[in-house]
Design an enzyme around this catalytic site. Structure first.
Site, PDB file in Angstrom:
ATOM      1  N   GLU A   1       0.425  14.816   2.281  1.00 39.34           N
ATOM      2  CA  GLU A   1      -1.028  16.033   2.102  1.00 39.34           C
ATOM      3  C   GLU A   1      -1.926  16.120   1.743  1.00 39.34           C
ATOM      4  O   GLU A   1      -1.653  17.233   0.948  1.00 39.34           O
ATOM      5  CB  GLU A   1      -0.562  16.293   3.423  1.00 39.34           C
ATOM      6  CG  GLU A   1      -1.679  16.721   4.545  1.00 39.34           C
ATOM      7  CD  GLU A   1      -2.573  15.882   5.524  1.00 39.34           C
ATOM      8  OE1 GLU A   1      -3.771  15.799   5.620  1.00 39.34           O
ATOM      9  OE2 GLU A   1      -1.527  15.130   6.100  1.00 39.34           O
ATOM     10  N   GLY A   2      -3.563  16.175   1.628  1.00 35.68           N
ATOM     11  CA  GLY A   2      -3.772  16.977   0.459  1.00 35.68           C
ATOM     12  C   GLY A   2      -3.652  16.938  -0.859  1.00 35.68           C
ATOM     13  O   GLY A   2      -4.232  17.680  -1.819  1.00 35.68           O
TER      14      GLY A   2
ATOM     15  N   ARG B   1       0.920  -0.813  -0.087  1.00 34.36           N
ATOM     16  CA  ARG B   1      -0.316  -0.051  -0.194  1.00 34.36           C
ATOM     17  C   ARG B   1       1.070   0.957  -0.335  1.00 34.36           C
ATOM     18  O   ARG B   1       1.749   0.982   0.789  1.00 34.36           O
ATOM     19  CB  ARG B   1      -0.722   0.426   1.255  1.00 34.36           C
ATOM     20  CG  ARG B   1      -1.739   1.576   1.255  1.00 34.36           C
ATOM     21  CD  ARG B   1      -2.465   1.226   0.155  1.00 34.36           C
ATOM     22  NE  ARG B   1      -3.272   2.523   0.539  1.00 34.36           N
ATOM     23  CZ  ARG B   1      -4.164   3.670  -0.226  1.00 34.36           C
ATOM     24  NH1 ARG B   1      -4.398   3.319  -1.009  1.00 34.36           N
ATOM     25  NH2 ARG B   1      -4.545   4.896   0.441  1.00 34.36           N
TER      26      ARG B   1
ATOM     27  N   ARG C   1       0.709  14.830  -6.016  1.00 34.54           N
ATOM     28  CA  ARG C   1       2.110  13.638  -5.619  1.00 34.54           C
ATOM     29  C   ARG C   1       2.377  13.051  -7.377  1.00 34.54           C
ATOM     30  O   ARG C   1       1.536  13.145  -8.409  1.00 34.54           O
ATOM     31  CB  ARG C   1       0.781  12.450  -4.940  1.00 34.54           C
ATOM     32  CG  ARG C   1       0.162  13.407  -3.610  1.00 34.54           C
ATOM     33  CD  ARG C   1      -0.356  12.385  -3.323  1.00 34.54           C
ATOM     34  NE  ARG C   1      -1.819  11.963  -4.212  1.00 34.54           N
ATOM     35  CZ  ARG C   1      -3.136  10.960  -4.283  1.00 34.54           C
ATOM     36  NH1 ARG C   1      -3.060  10.443  -2.608  1.00 34.54           N
ATOM     37  NH2 ARG C   1      -4.531  11.388  -5.205  1.00 34.54           N
TER      38      ARG C   1
ATOM     39  N   ASP D   1      -4.047  17.189  -8.440  1.00 39.25           N
ATOM     40  CA  ASP D   1      -3.238  15.978  -7.382  1.00 39.25           C
ATOM     41  C   ASP D   1      -1.656  16.992  -8.141  1.00 39.25           C
ATOM     42  O   ASP D   1      -1.363  16.741  -8.962  1.00 39.25           O
ATOM     43  CB  ASP D   1      -3.338  14.982  -7.745  1.00 39.25           C
ATOM     44  CG  ASP D   1      -3.160  13.996  -7.343  1.00 39.25           C
ATOM     45  OD1 ASP D   1      -2.240  14.227  -6.669  1.00 39.25           O
ATOM     46  OD2 ASP D   1      -4.361  12.479  -6.940  1.00 39.25           O
TER      47      ASP D   1
END
Length: 521
Positions: free
Chosen positions: A302-303, A258, A338, A336
């Site tokens: 985060e976020g 994960r 990330r 996004d």
């Protein structure tokens, strides 16, 4: 099919084109790429007429900062989200050479501007804004940090010994659509070009480069079981990565994995506005039961990369009608931000080659092969929706491509019976009572209340041979039946409080009263 990366680097060094694709499969995009040092008028004209897509120049962040060329919009250099859930190109404002060009849009004018961008004597005043050349900011660390064509263009030039900048143009078919792999192969064969994947570049760089370093490790006992916490730091200054491991990952054929974005509100505070906390704990439970696996915990995500303070600002906007994507964009961020490249490096360092990936997000698959990682199975982690996160989950499915079903939170008449809720949530149900104490084990819920001794004994029989998890207590009964252990060691109030809180959070129960759980009338 993709060719040899070393041969491709020789072509780049000699001023030839190569075609770079995302991955060697049916879904990909292919870009014509050449080292910026060789981007003269003839090369630019070839890309404009044969590639047909938008022509851009990939530069390092350091070079763009030296020339004072800012991002095109939004104030963030890392890009936007695409329909496939991937962060898009980080365009800057367009530029032209201040002198030596006519209109700016001819092949010769664009070549002049590109050469100016990579000349060490060029100063900010030597370029004008806007213009006809579109720079893109490559992530620091290149393809090891961000798996995209922009970073591939810079990496190829640097690895070939050239100035770290490349010119790229997406290849379109004659009808204007994105060229598929078959069309790209025909293009390459007709023009004698090499095809390489971004994964090829990553594999080459992995042999000599690492952007994460293992710093410390310690035993980590949790409510789910015993794990080891391994801390990695990023050489790019992007914070820490925490590997929460179980078992011998190198000997496990395909461990559960994960890759989890840190979420203070969901993971720590138990927020009902997201599914993060549920996914984290479900993953840890699954790994404990499997005996082998890892959670890569990334606090800097985060976020979706905007940080805790901005996430709370986004929450406020969502309370006023924005969805989660619109809220991020209203704050000036991509949907996004990330990227999972460094997380993949951590997995590779842990010795993982194959994995069963626990995710609903297709973006986590991208170029895993470049790190020697093969996803042999996707394990869904779909949390039960609540009245507080149903819209959030819908937006993730419809706008960000997450693989989520159509489950709905409990509401109206559905709240009147445990059986209806249990069947919808795919949890195991035992008994026919309307309210009462609930016992939680494994990933299932069982229900019991004012029942006969025979019914209660039958219910406890479901626990035979299992490890029972109630609140923070986790141990197998030393002697006797599990039922006897439960009766002597766990109060009914404790069970009701723990599992009742879950049901209340999911909108399926009204409140907990001592050892009883009150459901909606």
């Amino acid at each position: 099919m993709p060719g040899n990366i070393q041969e491709a680097l020789q072509d780049i060094e000699q001023g030839k084109f190569v075609i770079v694709v995302d991955e060697a499969d049916d879904y990909n995009t292919g870009d014509l790429i050449i080292g910026a040092e060789f981007a003269y008028a003839a090369a630019i004209n070839y890309m404009m007429t044969k590639g047909r897509g938008m022509l851009c120049v990939a530069l390092t962040g350091q070079r763009l900062d030296e020339l004072d060329i800012p991002p095109m919009a939004g104030g963030d250099p890392r890009g936007r989200i695409t329909e496939q859930g991937r962060s898009g190109p980080a365009f800057t404002v367009s530029v032209d050479a201040a002198e030596g060009i006519v209109s700016g849009d001819t092949a010769g004018d664009r070549a002049r501007t590109i050469q100016l961008l990579i000349c060490e004597d060029t100063r900010p005043a030597d370029v004008v804004r806007p213009g006809h050349v579109f720079p893109i900011r490559a992530a620091e660390g290149g393809t090891l940090a961000r798996v995209r064509h922009t970073e591939a263009a810079v990496d190829l030039a640097r690895l070939a010994g050239l100035y770290p900048a490349g010119v790229l143009c997406q290849i379109l078919s004659p009808d204007g659509t994105v060229a598929d792999m078959e069309a790209l192969q025909e293009f390459a064969e007709a023009d004698g070009l090499q095809i390489v994947t971004i994964a090829d570049i990553i594999r080459l760089r992995r042999r000599t480069e690492r952007l994460v370093a293992r710093e410390a490790a310690a035993h980590l006992p949790t409510i789910h079981g015993d794990f080891e916490a391994i801390i990695y730091t990023s050489k790019l200054g992007e914070g820490v990565y925490i590997a929460i491991t179980k078992g011998d990952l190198r000997s496990c054929e395909a461990p559960l994995v994960r890759v989890h974005s840190g979420c203070v509100t969901g993971d720590v505070l138990g927020s009902l506005k997201c599914d993060c906390g549920w996914q984290l704990h479900a993953a840890l439970k699954a790994i404990e039961e499997a005996g082998c696996g890892v959670v890569i915990y990334i606090p800097s995500h985060e976020g979706r990369g905007i940080g805790l303070a901005n996430k709370i600002k986004a929450y406020h906007l969502q309370e006023n009608g924005y969805d989660t994507v619109e809220a991020n964009e209203a704050l000036g961020f991509p949907a996004d931000m990330r990227d999972y490249g460094l997380g993949a490096q951590v997995l590779a360092d842990l010795g993982i080659t194959k994995m069963r990936l626990m995710t609903n997000n297709p973006a986590k698959y991208t170029a895993m092969d470049g790190y020697g990682l093969e996803v042999v199975e996707r394990i869904p982690l779909e949390a039960p929706p609540t009245p507080y996160n149903a819209e959030y989950l819908r937006t993730k499915r419809e706008k960000m491509g997450h693989l989520l079903g159509e489950r709905q939170p409990c509401s109206g008449d559905d709240r009147t019976t445990l059986e209806t809720w249990a069947k919808r949530s795919a949890f195991q149900y035992s008994g026919s009572v309307a309210e009462g104490t609930i016992i939680h084990y494994g990933h299932d819920y069982c229900f019991t209340a004012k029942v006969s001794a025979e019914q209660y004994a039958a219910l406890l029989g479901l626990f035979a041979g299992r490890t029972v998890s109630i609140g923070t207590s986790r141990e197998k009964p030393p002697t006797g039946s599990v039922g006897e252990w439960l009766q002597h060691n766990v109060t009914r109030a404790a069970i009701a409080s723990y599992v009742g809180a879950i049901l209340v959070s999911e909108g399926c129960a009204e409140r907990v009263e001592g050892s009883r759980i009150r459901f909606f009338d």
